[in-house]
Design an enzyme around this catalytic site. Structure first.
Site: not given
Length: 996
Positions: A454, A827
């Site tokens: 990510c 994330h």
């Protein structure tokens, strides 16, 4: 005597009178009498019991039978013979069409009086055959319960040998066809009691004959896995599983999941129907069997089955949390389904619209069960927030609903996620992600996460949304001898023109991978961005030029042309320059050094330092509005060897609401040079931003981006161990160091240094401070006098001849957010919008670019949220509030785009001349063909997947609409007792919806 009894029973006397007369007859029956009289009384009592049209008549028949069975055993045994029983069982009793429903009750009643008789074994043998025949005829639940009651009381009548196994299998078949035709609560309770009697008989048989268990379970699986049944098997089958010993579970599940004769469709049908069993209120251990089978399927990597079943059933399981009687089992299944479904957010997101309503219902119930379930549900929700961060707009209502509930710590969350994952090898699930049927409604394309990538996806999307950079990359010529830039061009082209909802950046990842990064581990997106830009810059710098279409502008002098054409694309787009000056505090000698940068790394000032009132004030404007205040004491630094410009005077009514202050060295004998606000600021009549008025950029107890830039640009005292070696003094001396921007980049990248090394824990920690982000940023740029005068001649605001400083305006275009508390985990996702110069305010005219209006820049330009494969519409409000709602989600890397000005207008004009900014870039033939072929391939894949999915979906068991439970709880405030949904919801029909 039989005539007297019949006359009394059939008379119209009141029941109390009849009862007295009957009592006399019964007392007389206890006396010795002849065989013929006994037979007559037995025939009459049998008739009353089997065909009596009232309960009273049947009770009299029962009493008489019991008296004769007890006081006249020989006559009773002779009457209750095998031939008579066979006739009863096969032909019934009474007139055709009105056969008695009480035959089994009658036989059970009579058996107790012949147990010791010589004919007992013959009767038992007959019944063993007849009950098997009866079960094969699929009797009603009521009749099946009577058979079970008979066999439970008289186990000698249970079939033996191979017939016993067949009996168990056929009994399970019967249960599979049980249906409750009434919705009344009393009738449902009676139905549940009947089912419990039947399954209890199976339990009794299995206790004595364990060898019958596995064949029985095989028959059960055959029923629930059948794809040919027109009507779904009854949830009453759940009552069978509860009696299977748990020690057999591992072997049963292992045999099922490794049986090659069971197709995926059959397995999916079976597990889907088992999950429906969470509705069954009497089942014990049902949740354990469901979870065990789900784990067994994961062990043999049947991920497609798990995905389909989870997505089709999870909402129904969730809805059952409304019912206290099944809540515990439903919550266990829900927990496993969510915690194991870690490759995609789809399952959790299906529940988001329903969570607030369920939480409200459980709070309203106010019971121990509801309180415990709320805490477990909140823990589950926070696990999902942690695993699938990056959806602030979707999660906000859910977070609001559970904000008062306990929050688990990160270790607990990681334990739960690690314990329940389908597999530790994330690449095994790569082919199942994403499950997106069509392109996002935004028209944008997502990027597939290739295993903690990510960090790369968010950077690529931010670079892609930097439209000037994207157009330049897409316009590269074929064969430019820059392999990494070519891969980026292909990636951008697919993001622009692919029909897929998301594409895989695998090829670009392998080409741009920093060699020190650990595969599969989370990395620092800022570190990746620096490495990527440096690689692209060095690749072009070695002579592999890519910017061939940039021609000489009619406004370019040879010097300017040389300046731009000798820059790489990275330098043109992201490169800026900064002057670092160090002044010796003893001899006042100044040394300076200019260096290039592609991003500014902004450290957080100490908490006790008030940057806003410090030595540097950076002018910032933010739509909303938010402006920075001038310092409270503008003359506080006059004793310093640094120049302090004055703030606008109160009498300068023409001055804009934002004051601009810059820093510089004061030469010996030089006085401070005040700069009037209306000379440096943006004129209010020309820039509607300034009409919003003056307001602090952020609350006094929070940080803002201008605070961090002010801290970056403020003087630093070099003393003690950090003393400066002055060449003039030839010794270490106290000094002051200051940084000044001398060239602003076209795209300004700001990295907020949130990660620092904690020597106490020997780990990198994260600064979670909320930082307000201005949508419009003004930077002071130190410019040469001739450039300042040139801008003034061109009519550009923001410069004063001789001042040395220019104001350069930047518009926010991307924000990369890190969710988590460590750089090694968490994330990344990003917010982006596309800032361009198109539109009536941005077209250059007479060589002077006009600033885009605030309306165009901030209210008409759409924000997007890029989170791996998911792309959605968003807003600047969401960007601004994300950390307020989700404290671990903090802005990390910011992209700003420079408005056309003195140093950027030549580049803007050159790009416009080349057609880069206006109109779609033309891709070379090979790239267009590759995209076209992939789009055709995608359509073919879609058709194939649609066919396969249709087969899977058609195989899934049909069940009542799950949302009726939630809707009923919302709309119905009546109560139906302990079996109703959470207190305050339900109604008479609720329990029926629960069971079936």
């Amino acid at each position: 005597m039989d005539k007297i009894l019949e006359a009394v029973v059939m008379s119209s006397y009141p029941n109390n009178v009849k009862q007295g007369l009957v009592r006399r007859v019964i007392e007389a029956a206890k006396q010795p009498m002849d065989s013929e009289q006994c037979w007559s009384m037995l025939e009459l009592s049998t008739k009353l019991y089997l065909t009596g049209d009232t309960k009273y008549k049947r009770e009299i028949g029962k009493e008489v039978l019991e008296v004769y069975g007890h006081y006249h055993p020989e006559e009773f045994e002779e009457f209750f013979n095998v031939r008579f029983l066979l006739s009863l069982l096969q032909e019934g009793y009474g007139p055709l069409g009105k056969r008695s429903h009480y035959v089994l009750d009658y036989i059970q009643l009579g058996l107790q009086f012949v147990l010791e008789s010589p004919s007992a074994n013959s009767i038992f043998g007959l019944l063993r055959i007849e009950v098997l025949r009866k079960v094969c005829e699929r009797p009603s639940p009521k009749q099946c319960a009577k058979i079970s009651k008979l066999l439970t009381q008289h186990p000698q009548c249970i079939p033996t040998g191979k017939h016993q196994l067949l009996f168990c299998q056929q009994l399970i078949r019967c249960i599979g066809q049980f249906q409750c035709v009434s919705e009344g609560e009393e009738e449902i309770m009676e139905f549940l009691e009947q089912v419990n009697k039947v399954s209890g008989l199976l339990q009794r048989i299995w206790r004595t004959q364990t060898s019958a268990i596995l064949p029985s379970l095989k028959e059960l699986f055959t029923i629930i896995s059948s794809t040919e049944e027109q009507e779904a098997p009854s949830n009453a089958l759940a009552s069978v599983v509860q009696f299977v010993p748990l020690e057999l579970m591992d072997g049963v599940i292992r045999n099922l999941t490794n049986d090659d004769s069971i197709t995926d469709v059959q397995m999916m049908m079976a597990i889907g129907r088992m999950i429906d069993w969470v509705s069954w209120p009497l089942g014990k251990n049902i949740d354990k069997w469901i979870i065990a089978l789900l784990k067994g399927l994961a062990a043999v990597k049947k991920f497609s089955i798990l995905i389909e079943v989870t997505l089709s059933k999870i909402e129904k399981v969730f809805s059952k949390l409304l019912y206290p009687i099944v809540r515990e089992g439903a919550l266990s299944v829900l927990q496993y389904m969510l915690l194991s479904f870690q490759h995609s957010h789809e399952a959790f997101h299906l529940l988001l619209p329903h969570i607030p309503r369920l939480v409200a219902s459980l709070k309203k119930e106010d019971s121990n069960s509801a309180t415990s379930s709320l805490e477990q549900l909140a823990e589950l929700i926070h696990c999902m927030f942690f695993r699938f961060s990056g959806f602030p707009d979707l999660y906000e209502p859910v977070l609001e609903a559970v904000k008062a509930l306990p929050i688990p710590n990160e270790d607990r969350i990681k334990h739960l996620l690690g314990q329940n994952a389908w597999t530790s090898q994330k690449n095994e699930l790569a082919s199942f992600y994403p499950r997106l049927a069509s392109k996002s409604e935004t028209g944008k394309i997502g990027l597939i996460n290739l295993g903690n990538t990510c960090y790369m996806n968010s950077i690529i999307q931010s670079l892609f949304m930097a439209s000037d950079f994207r157009h330049s990359v897409l316009n590269l010529t074929e064969g430019n001898s820059q392999p990494l830039m070519t891969k980026l061009q292909w990636l951008f082209a697919f993001l622009e023109h692919s029909q897929r909802p998301a594409i895989s950046p695998e090829s670009f990842l392998s080409a741009s991978w920093p060699p020190w990064f650990t595969p599969g581990a989370q990395q620092d997106c800022s570190e990746y961005l620096k490495y990527l830009l440096d690689r692209l810059h060095e690749e072009e710098k070695t002579g592999k030029r890519i910017y061939q279409k940039l021609k000489e502008s009619s406004l370019m002098s040879q010097a300017v042309e040389h300046h731009y054409l000798n820059k790489t694309l990275i330098e043109k787009m992201f490169g800026g320059k900064m002057m670092t000056k160090i002044r010796c505090l003893k001899c006042l000698n100044v040394s300076s050094r200019e260096e290039a940068f592609t991003d500014l790394s902004l450290a957080f000032p100490p908490s006790d330092r008030n940057v806003r009132g410090g030595t540097s004030v950076l002018p910032v404007e933010e739509i909303g509005p938010q402006f920075i205040e001038p310092p409270e004491n503008a003359g506080q630094l006059m004793g310093s060897p640094w120049i302090q410009r004055k703030a606008p005077m109160a009498s300068d009514h023409a001055a804009p609401s934002v004051s601009v202050e810059t820093l510089g060295f004061q030469e010996p004998g030089e006085a401070a040079n005040p700069i009037r606000g209306n000379d440096v600021g943006v004129d209010a009549a020309k820039d509607p931003l300034s009409t919003f008025g003056e307001q602090a950029c952020a609350p006094k107890d929070s940080r803002s981006v201008p605070d961090l830039i002010n801290y970056f640009l403020s003087p630093e005292r070099l003393t003690a161990e950090n003393k400066y070696h002055c060449e003039k003094c030839a010794s270490l001396q106290d000094a002051e160091k200051v940084a000044e921007l001398t060239e602003g980049p076209h795209y300004l990248i700001l990295t907020l240094l949130r990660f620092s090394f904690d020597p106490r824990t020997m780990k990198r920690k994260k600064i979670l401070d909320n930082v307000s982000i201005p949508v419009v940023l003004k930077l002071p740029i130190l410019a040469a006098p001739e450039k300042t005068e040139e801008v003034c001649r061109r009519g550009k605001d923001g410069a004063v001849p001789g001042s040395g400083f220019m104001t350069v305006v930047y518009d926010l275009c991307s924000v990369v957010v890190h969710s988590g508390i460590s750089s090694e985990s968490g994330h990344y996702y990003c917010y982006s919008r596309e800032c361009t110069d198109t539109g009536p305010h941005g077209q250059p005219r007479d060589g002077v670019p006009k600033p885009a209006s605030d309306k165009q820049l901030d209210f008409e330009i759409q924000w997007y949220l890029f989170n791996d494969t998911r792309v959605s519409f968003s807003s600047f409000e969401s960007v601004s509030n994300v950390t307020s709602f989700f404290p671990k989600d903090t802005a990390y890397v910011l992209f700003y785009r420079q408005r056309p000005g003195w140093q950027s207008c030549l580049l803007h004009e050159a790009l416009a001349e080349a057609g880069h900014l206006h109109g779609e870039p033309s891709l070379h033939k090979d790239l267009m063909e590759a995209i076209s072929k992939d789009n055709i391939l995608f359509l073919q894949e879609q058709e194939k997947e649609a066919r396969n999915r249709a087969a899977y979906i058609s195989a899934l068991p049909k069940s009542p609409l799950w949302w009726r439970d939630l809707d009923r709880d919302k709309d119905d405030d009546s109560s139906s007792g302990g079996c109703s949904p959470a207190a305050g919801g339900g109604g008479s029909g609720s329990f029926h919806g629960l069971v079936f």
